[in-house]
Every structure is written in C-alpha cells, then in structure tokens.
Motif scaffolding. Structure first.
Motif, PDB file in Angstrom:
ATOM      1  N   PRO A 109       0.829  -1.214   0.000  1.00  0.00           N
ATOM      2  CA  PRO A 109       0.000   0.000   0.000  1.00  0.00           C
ATOM      3  C   PRO A 109       0.859   1.258   0.000  1.00  0.00           C
ATOM      4  O   PRO A 109       2.027   1.240   0.400  1.00  0.00           O
ATOM      5  CB  PRO A 109      -0.815  -0.124   1.296  1.00  0.00           C
ATOM      6  N   ALA A 324      -1.713  -5.231   0.065  1.00  0.00           N
ATOM      7  CA  ALA A 324      -3.128  -4.891  -0.105  1.00  0.00           C
ATOM      8  C   ALA A 324      -3.738  -5.886  -1.082  1.00  0.00           C
ATOM      9  O   ALA A 324      -3.691  -5.696  -2.298  1.00  0.00           O
ATOM     10  CB  ALA A 324      -3.253  -3.460  -0.626  1.00  0.00           C
ATOM     11  N   GLY A 326      -7.048  -8.767  -2.177  1.00  0.00           N
ATOM     12  CA  GLY A 326      -8.484  -8.670  -2.398  1.00  0.00           C
ATOM     13  C   GLY A 326      -8.932  -9.549  -3.532  1.00  0.00           C
ATOM     14  O   GLY A 326      -8.153 -10.331  -4.093  1.00  0.00           O
ATOM     15  N   LEU A 381      -8.220   7.331  -1.205  1.00  0.00           N
ATOM     16  CA  LEU A 381      -9.081   6.286  -0.659  1.00  0.00           C
ATOM     17  C   LEU A 381     -10.042   5.755  -1.715  1.00  0.00           C
ATOM     18  O   LEU A 381     -10.363   4.559  -1.733  1.00  0.00           O
ATOM     19  CB  LEU A 381      -9.864   6.822   0.541  1.00  0.00           C
ATOM     20  N   ARG A 384      -8.299   3.220  -3.637  1.00  0.00           N
ATOM     21  CA  ARG A 384      -7.658   2.259  -2.727  1.00  0.00           C
ATOM     22  C   ARG A 384      -6.131   2.341  -2.781  1.00  0.00           C
ATOM     23  O   ARG A 384      -5.435   1.330  -2.679  1.00  0.00           O
ATOM     24  CB  ARG A 384      -8.117   0.824  -3.000  1.00  0.00           C
ATOM     25  N   TRP A 386      -4.884   4.021  -0.462  1.00  0.00           N
ATOM     26  CA  TRP A 386      -4.868   3.795   0.972  1.00  0.00           C
ATOM     27  C   TRP A 386      -6.164   3.077   1.330  1.00  0.00           C
ATOM     28  O   TRP A 386      -7.119   3.064   0.552  1.00  0.00           O
ATOM     29  CB  TRP A 386      -4.811   5.120   1.760  1.00  0.00           C
ATOM     30  N   ASP A 387      -6.217   2.479   2.527  1.00  0.00           N
ATOM     31  CA  ASP A 387      -7.447   1.870   3.045  1.00  0.00           C
ATOM     32  C   ASP A 387      -7.966   2.697   4.204  1.00  0.00           C
ATOM     33  O   ASP A 387      -7.193   3.148   5.061  1.00  0.00           O
ATOM     34  CB  ASP A 387      -7.189   0.433   3.508  1.00  0.00           C
ATOM     35  N   SER A 392     -16.614   3.009   5.132  1.00  0.00           N
ATOM     36  CA  SER A 392     -16.356   2.280   3.882  1.00  0.00           C
ATOM     37  C   SER A 392     -16.406   3.215   2.688  1.00  0.00           C
ATOM     38  O   SER A 392     -17.077   4.247   2.707  1.00  0.00           O
ATOM     39  CB  SER A 392     -17.372   1.150   3.698  1.00  0.00           C
ATOM     40  N   ASP A 399     -17.423  -2.661  -1.865  1.00  0.00           N
ATOM     41  CA  ASP A 399     -16.427  -2.053  -0.981  1.00  0.00           C
ATOM     42  C   ASP A 399     -15.052  -2.205  -1.634  1.00  0.00           C
ATOM     43  O   ASP A 399     -14.595  -3.330  -1.902  1.00  0.00           O
ATOM     44  CB  ASP A 399     -16.438  -2.751   0.370  1.00  0.00           C
ATOM     45  N   SER A 401     -12.172  -1.940  -0.491  1.00  0.00           N
ATOM     46  CA  SER A 401     -11.160  -2.624   0.311  1.00  0.00           C
ATOM     47  C   SER A 401     -11.196  -4.130   0.124  1.00  0.00           C
ATOM     48  O   SER A 401     -10.290  -4.837   0.585  1.00  0.00           O
ATOM     49  CB  SER A 401     -11.341  -2.286   1.793  1.00  0.00           C
ATOM     50  N   THR A 402     -12.221  -4.655  -0.555  1.00  0.00           N
ATOM     51  CA  THR A 402     -12.330  -6.097  -0.788  1.00  0.00           C
ATOM     52  C   THR A 402     -11.806  -6.507  -2.159  1.00  0.00           C
ATOM     53  O   THR A 402     -11.828  -7.688  -2.492  1.00  0.00           O
ATOM     54  CB  THR A 402     -13.794  -6.550  -0.673  1.00  0.00           C
TER      55      THR A 402
END
Length: 580
Positions: A109, A324, A326, A381, A384, A386-387, A392, A399, A401-402
């Motif tokens: 990340p 990172a 997913g 964000l 992504r 960053w997380d 969310s 999402d 982050s997934t």
C-alpha cells in the motif's frame, strides 16, 4: 540447519534454501575429495616405508597412474557439481529475488512508500541484494559445507587416535569462539557503517534533486561541504569495520594454526613413549596440513555472514509488510463512488473524521476546502491507494477494500497536477494508458488531447525521447500527454487534481479543451483549488477539518450567506485583483 529460521536469517526463498543445502553437500564432497589426495600420498609413503623396512615389493607404475587419473576425474566432476550448485544456482535465485522484491513492492500500500526515503529503498534493491548475492554464492554452501566436513573428519580422527585428534582440532572451536564472541560488535559497527552510507546516498540525491534551488540561493559551498563531511564519516566508519574485522580474523587464524604445533608436540611425546608408530604420526601431520584449509576462507566468510545480517533484516522487513490484497474480479453495479462515514489517520494524526458523500456516475463532483482538509486523502481512498481506518468506500455497491488494487484500478484513470512521465518516446508514454493499443488508437488519443500540434514540431515526432519525467517538454505539453494517456485508457472513473493550476493561459486553454472530451459520461472526482474552474461542476463537496461541511451545486452554495464555499470564492476573487 536449513529450516525456517535459516530462511529468514538470509532472506532466502524456498528454492534458495534448497540451493544452499545442495551447495553445502557438494562442498562436503569436494572437501572430502581433496582430502582423499592425502590418502593417496599416505598409501604411497607407507608402501615405500614397508619396502625399505621389510623388503616388500612396490606395485608397478600403472596402478599409481590409473589411481591418479581416476582421482583427477572424480575431483573434476565433484568440483564442477559444487560450482553448479553454489554459483550457478545462486544467480537464478538472485533473479528470482529481484523479481519477487519488485512484485512485493508493487502490491504494498501507498503508506509504506510515504514513510520511507527513496534512497533507502534504492539501497535495499541494489546494495543489500548485491551483498546477499555474494553471501549466497560465496559463503553459505562453502561455510556450512566446511562445518559438516570438519565434523566428519573429526569423527574419523577421533576413531583413529583421540589424543592426536584433540591436539589437532582443539584450535578450531577456540578460533570460531573468538569470531562469534565479536559478533555483536561486528553487527553493530556494520549497521552504523550502513546507516552512514545511506546518509551519503540521501544527501547526494537531495543535492541533485535541488541543484537549481541550491544555486539560486548561492549555497553550493555549504551543501557540498556537508556532503563531503558525510562521505568522510561513511568512509571512516567502513574503515573501522574492516580494520576490526581484519584483526579478529587474523587472530583467529593464528590460534587455529597452533593446532599444528600441538599435534607435533603430542605426537613426538607419544612416539617417544612408544604408544604410536611413525606412520600414525605422519598421517596426522598430513591431515593437519590440509584440515585447516577450508577454515582459512571460512573465518572471513563468517564475518561476511555477520555483515549480511543487516542487509537481510532490511530485505526481510519488506517481505514482512502486509500487502493490499483482495478479490481478483470487480463487477460493480454502475460506478457511483460512495463515502460512508469514512475515517482515516496518517501516523496517528486524524485526516478524515466521518466523511460521507456520493460522487455519481456521469457527473463531475468537485472536492474543495482549505489545505489539510482531506481532499487528496479522499481521492486516494477512492482508488484504494490507501485503506480507510473506519467506515467504507464503495464503487457501484462494492467495498473497494475487498478488491485487489490492481484489478480495481483497471476502472480508474488519473490526471494530476504533478505529471509523471518516463524517459521514453511520446508514443510510449501515451501507450501506458493501454499497453495493447494500436498506433492509430494512440494517435487518436493524442489528437483528442491537443498533443498533435506540439508533437509535430519535435525532431522525431511521436518517436522523440522526451527525457527524464518529460524534461524536454513544457508543463502544458506534459499535462496534455497525461490527458492523452487517460483518454486512451477510457476508464469509467476519472480522478483529477487541478490539472491546470500551474499552467499559463494558453496552455490552460488547450488542456481544458482536452479535458472536456475526457469527462463525458464518466464518474469524475476532481480536487479543486481554484473556485472558478468548477463553476460548471454538477456537485461540490466542501471539506473542513476532515468532515463534509457543505455539499450541493456551486450556484446553490454561493447563495448561502455564510458558507465556506462562498467565503473561499470571495477570497480568491479579491486575490485575483491584486497587482504589483
């Protein structure tokens, strides 16, 4: 010996551990083969002594010749296998390591890079890997092979005569104890020397990056004197490391050679006492003439292993960083970007505090606010980079982050004020937007971004090398190449950071025309610093202290009597009238 701890200690892959194991085993075979030459010499002398004392006949020349030929052939094959399983396999391991390191960094990340100096990462990729490469190829197999070889020979000698064996071998553990006793000091001094060398790299990079500013403020002498002082410190630190290491290694080598003296003394006493015959004594003399040879290099190798621990720890630290990850697929229902009560902190300092807003597909959503309000953080964000710490960020109901960042970014294009270009051709830089694009598609994107008019004036047109980060182009030209890249990618989501803020009027007009083609039908999230550039935005989200203070159409926000957006617009209107 070659377990998980060994793997981490030397930053090896699983294949690297297997290579080290094979290298050690073939080193044992090579040392035993070399030691067998002493056996041939001993048998010849024994037969010669028997002939002289008992009148026994010597064998003919042929058995000796055949024996030597067989020995040389075996020695050649064994040493060749040793070379192949140490040096040969290591270069493949180094290639695997460098690729693996690049892959690891590719998946890390953005905060990882924000917290580290570029010179530090460059030092790890280049210098630390090079240090470990030498350890893998010249040290591990040879060193651990020498350990095993000595254990085997020690067992044989102890079985033959334990008194002479102890006299010959006592100095080996003592010499190594001296080396390992100095380990803590060696590692500490090497770490200090490494830090000093890294400081020089950072100072050199800083000086080169800011040479224009240094000259502008007439501070060349001050910066150069500081740089020279850092170099002198690094050189002195490395000199002390090598001097201390040399003293310890030479002392250990002298101690080890004392085994020859004790073997002679003990052997002579045993002969006088009639407890052994001359041939046993002679056999041990031959052994001690050869048994220390593998350790002459091993003493220096152990010191190099100590040095490599600093590099291995730095390299292992990168592998220990969480990536990172997913899902490998991304199928959103539309491309609305939704921030739902998002919180984010950087190094413990809160940047976003429960921010919530929606950037809808087909609309231009502008993020405005004072410096430090969280605008850039929101754009990072959203992609992504960053997380979020809490809440969310969703795209089309998914999402972010997934989803694997590389999969996610397939649906994003970015145009920022600080353009990053590569020392490649104009064509090559635009094609980064979509690597499989045809020349015709690249040219079409370039024309749509108003690049064609300045590219035609370049020496080789679209095949012209533009220099490091586009140094041969103006700011407006570089920005248009960036827009052409985004046009070529044609992603459904576009992130922008005031792409025209630092341009002159003519360049700004050209870039704005190109941007108008790029924005059509996409989800656009733009960071705005100048209020007049977002007059036609569909929606404005005003951030203050990490929270959404206002949101709505620009015209509606301007009508609010005490709103932050109106206040910022009025301030910029006043500053626009300032003159010298």
């Amino acid at each position: 010996m070659f377990g998980e701890k060994f793997k981490r200690k030397f930053a090896l892959t699983d294949q690297g551990v297997r290579n080290a194991r094979l290298g050690a085993y073939w080193t044992v075979a090579a040392n035993l083969t070399s030691f067998a030459g002493i056996g041939f010499l001993f048998l010849f002398v024994k037969q010669l002594m028997d002939a002289m004392t008992t009148g026994a006949e010597l064998p003919g020349v042929l058995p000796y010749v055949l024996g030597l030929l067989a020995y040389f052939a075996l020695s050649f094959l064994v040493h060749r296998m040793q070379y192949q399983n140490t040096y040969g396999t290591v270069y493949e391991e180094v290639g695997t390591l460098r690729k693996g390191l690049a892959e690891r960094m590719r998946k890390l990340p953005l905060p990882f890079f924000m917290g580290r100096d570029l010179a530090d990462l460059s030092e790890t990729i280049m210098s630390d890997v090079k240090t470990l490469e030498h350890v893998w190829s010249h040290v591990l197999g040879y060193l651990y092979g020498s350990y095993i070889f000595t254990a085997v020979v020690a067992v044989v000698l102890l079985t033959y005569d334990w008194r002479l064996a102890i006299a010959a071998l006592w100095s080996v553990p003592v010499a190594f104890a001296l080396l390992f006793g100095s380990r803590k000091m060696t590692v500490k001094s090497q770490a200090e020397a490494k830090a000093a060398a890294l400081g020089v790299s950072e100072d050199v990079q800083e000086t080169l990056d800011n040479v224009r500013e240094i000259r502008a403020i007439n501070q060349e002498e001050r910066y150069l004197s500081g740089l020279f002082a850092a170099m002198d410190k690094a050189e002195a630190s490395q000199t002390m490391v090598e001097l201390g290491n040399g003293i310890v290694i030479n002392a250990a080598s002298v101690i080890m050679r004392l085994g020859i003296a004790t073997t002679i003394m003990v052997g002579a006493n045993l002969i006088v006492a009639g407890q052994i015959d001359f041939m046993v004594f002679f056999a041990f003399l031959l052994c001690v003439s050869r048994i220390y040879s593998p350790f002459d290099q091993s003493l220096a190798l152990i010191a190099e292993v100590f040095f490599s621990e600093v590099s291995a720890k730095r390299l292992q630290a990168i592998y220990d960083e969480p990536t990172a990850g997913g899902a490998e697929s991304f199928s959103p229902k539309g491309h609305d970007i939704v921030f739902d009560n998002v919180g984010f902190s950087y190094d413990g300092a809160p940047v976003l505090r429960g921010a919530s807003f929606v950037a809808r597909e087909g609309e231009v959503t502008a993020l405005v606010g004072p410096s430090g309000s969280g605008k850039t953080t929101c754009s990072r964000l959203a992609a992504r980079l960053w997380d979020a710490d809490s809440g969310s960020v969703r795209v089309g109901g998914v999402d972010v982050s997934t989803v694997d960042p590389e999969v996610l970014l397939g649906d994003y294009a970015m145009v920022f004020q600080d353009v990053i270009l590569f020392d490649d051709t104009v064509m090559g830089n635009i094609r980064l937007g979509r690597r499989d694009a045809t020349d015709e598609e690249v040219l079409a994107a370039a024309k749509a971004a108003n690049c064609d008019e300045f590219v035609r004036d370049l020496p080789q047109g679209y095949d012209t090398m533009i220099g490091e980060n586009g140094s041969r182009l103006s700011g407006g030209e570089r920005q248009r190449i960036s827009i052409a890249r985004a046009l070529l990618k044609d992603a459904p989501i576009l992130l922008m950071d005031e792409a025209t803020a630092s341009l002159d009027v003519e360049s700004e007009t050209q870039v704005q025309e190109a941007l108008s083609r790029l924005l059509v039908g996409k989800t656009v999230l733009v960071i705005a610093h100048r209020m007049r550039t977002i007059e036609n935005a569909d929606k404005v989200v005003v951030l203050e202290d990490g929270r959404v203070a206002e949101e709505g159409r620009p015209s509606d926000l301007l009508q609010q009597g005490s709103g932050l957006f109106r206040h910022m617009t009025e301030l910029q209107t006043l500053s626009a009238g300032w003159s010298i």
